[in-house]
Design a protein around this motif. Structure first.
Motif, PDB file in Angstrom:
ATOM      1  N   ARG A  35      59.905  13.535  87.728  1.00 45.96           N
ATOM      2  CA  ARG A  35      58.946  14.641  87.892  1.00 45.96           C
ATOM      3  C   ARG A  35      58.772  14.843  89.257  1.00 45.96           C
ATOM      4  N   THR A  40      61.596  23.118  88.732  1.00 45.55           N
ATOM      5  CA  THR A  40      60.615  22.533  87.855  1.00 45.55           C
ATOM      6  C   THR A  40      60.825  23.023  86.341  1.00 45.55           C
ATOM      7  N   TYR A  88      59.217  18.448  84.523  1.00 42.72           N
ATOM      8  CA  TYR A  88      60.299  17.645  84.975  1.00 42.72           C
ATOM      9  C   TYR A  88      61.307  18.457  85.865  1.00 42.72           C
TER      10      TYR A  88
END
Length: 75
Positions: free
Chosen positions: A19, A60, A69
């Motif tokens: 992340r 992302t 993630y």
């Protein structure tokens, strides 16, 4: 930056989402703990992550539950 991408590919291949935000699964902290990190610290991986986002080499994404993630950007 290349090592960040290699570790991102490794995590992705293993089905482990990393992340962009602090907390569980934070990519720089996760990568620091990887045996292939060659002693590189989380702070250096965070700087690499920032450069790769700016260069649009990573992006992302959100999964079906809305969790964010990181993955390689589409070329």
């Amino acid at each position: 930056d290349e090592l960040f991408l290699q570790l991102l590919d490794k995590a992705t291949a293993q089905g482990r989402a990393v992340r962009p935000n602090l907390g569980a699964g934070y990519a720089p902290s996760t990568f620091e703990g990887d045996p292939d990190a060659d002693g590189i610290k989380s702070k250096a991986f965070a700087a690499s992550m920032d450069r790769l986002f700016k260069a649009e080499k990573i992006a992302t994404k959100s999964n079906h539950r809305g969790s964010k993630y990181i993955e390689r950007a589409n070329s």
